[in-house]
Enzyme design. Sequence first.
Site, mmCIF file in Angstrom:
data_model
loop_
_atom_site.group_PDB
_atom_site.id
_atom_site.type_symbol
_atom_site.label_atom_id
_atom_site.label_comp_id
_atom_site.label_asym_id
_atom_site.label_seq_id
_atom_site.Cartn_x
_atom_site.Cartn_y
_atom_site.Cartn_z
ATOM 1 N N HIS A 177 -26.498 13.789 35.507
ATOM 2 C CA HIS A 177 -27.611 14.461 34.834
ATOM 3 C C HIS A 177 -27.424 14.411 33.309
ATOM 4 C CE1 HIS A 177 -30.592 17.747 34.142
ATOM 5 N NE2 HIS A 177 -29.780 17.994 33.114
ATOM 6 N N GLU A 178 -26.235 14.784 32.863
ATOM 7 C CA GLU A 178 -26.005 14.857 31.403
ATOM 8 C C GLU A 178 -26.155 13.494 30.741
ATOM 9 O OE1 GLU A 178 -26.026 17.628 29.943
ATOM 10 O OE2 GLU A 178 -25.805 18.803 31.779
ATOM 11 N N HIS A 210 -29.473 12.733 29.480
ATOM 12 C CA HIS A 210 -29.746 13.242 28.119
ATOM 13 C C HIS A 210 -29.120 12.324 27.072
ATOM 14 C CE1 HIS A 210 -31.493 16.900 29.588
ATOM 15 N NE2 HIS A 210 -30.375 17.361 30.102
ATOM 16 N N HIS A 241 -35.617 17.080 30.222
ATOM 17 C CA HIS A 241 -35.689 17.613 31.591
ATOM 18 C C HIS A 241 -36.999 17.242 32.266
ATOM 19 C CE1 HIS A 241 -32.422 20.792 30.768
ATOM 20 N NE2 HIS A 241 -31.926 19.742 31.390
#
Lengths: 367, 81
Positions: free
Chosen positions: A119-120, A123, A129
């Site tokens: 997930h990170e 970014h 998101h």
Amino acid sequence: YALTEGNPRWEHTHLTYRIENYTPDLPREDVNNAIQKAFQLWSAVSPLTFSQVSEGQADIMLSFVRRNHHDNSDFDGPEGQLAHAFQPGPLIGGDVHFDEDETWTRDFRNYNLYRVAAHELGHSLGLSHSNDIGALMYPHYFHSGDVLLSQDDINGIQTIYGPSTNPTKPKGPQTPQVCDSKLTFDAITMVRGDVMFFKDRFYMRVNSHYPEPELNFIAIFWPNLPSSLQAAYDIVDKDEVRFFKGDKYWAVQGQEMLPGYPKDIYRSFGFPRSVKRIDAAVFEEDTGKTYFFVANKYWRYDEDKQSMDAGYPKLIAANFPGIGSKVDAVFQKDGFFYFFHGTRQYKFDPKTKRVLTLEKSNSWFNC
Amino acid sequence: LPAATSRMQEDDEKMVQKYLESYYNLRTDGEQIERKRKSGPMVEKLKQMQEFFGLKVTGKPDAETLNMMKQARCGVPDVVR
């Protein structure tokens, strides 16, 4: 998906990363593997490649830190925030910080490092998101065992960096949209008064007190059930729900998975070995019989005697006129059977053996 | 019980404020949440959060919203800081 405001992106496609320190929760090799796999998820669907360096400044620096760690966002101790990352750019840009006050794991226990790292890194590469609950870029943590990029994540990263150079174009799972007129279902059953619709990894739930349909992962309720179920039915008087996939079935009571499952459908119900899967099933409260739909035929099982009734299978078309010869899903509510095939839904009265209404399959969702 | 309830409510209110500050750019200047709650920014940010997560958009910290806020999550704001 959403892109980070200002659309920051890496200008080169080969990026380096360095793991600055290691959590004591896991062996170093497990940390290396988790991070490497997380990068591979993104490189598989984009032109980006990643390589690990062991010293000096890398594009993406990853570290385990706690509380105030000298950036603009302190961590908050155990639970709450798990990690954060910075948008593409020089120096702190792209860096990933994991909260060392969490317990990091390589399995289903909270919190799976591979899941959070994947997930990170989204970014770090320029994604913000997503509000798609099935997307890896959804901001809340949920780990069902698999870490998958959804089609939403793939669309996002390919919007920034273009498609993968890999000749086989990988596709990700789509999250069902309750108001999609093309929506079809794997299985449907009542569960303690609520109608639950199953599709891939997800359930959709409606009840009369709360008109908004709820969409979430099946694993939220039943972590040990497989995805893409094929049939389900509830036996109200036993407060038991049975789920079918292939020649196996599972039983639950409320949120509790009953022990001793999965069992096979041959020994439990007496199906012949030629039956490889159940398309749909429904329990008729008045008679205590369960109807199993398999291709263009159906079987009837007596729940009290725990045996298949004689004279079956029969043709669906012969005894359920008007619903066609194939059923995707069926459930019983207020004495009626609701049959689903493709995007069509038939309300059927088992007493008069007549179809009462024909609706779109997603008519329960107040679209 | 009543004391525990009011304690819980106070904790929830603080959590809502902190959550909205962290992830939805709610700007507070140290004012008590009781005063802020009736004014626009808090309600607007709550609505924004509820809409993002597909919750019923009430602008109020109802049970479902509180449950969502209590879940573990990524520390990156849902809106750009």
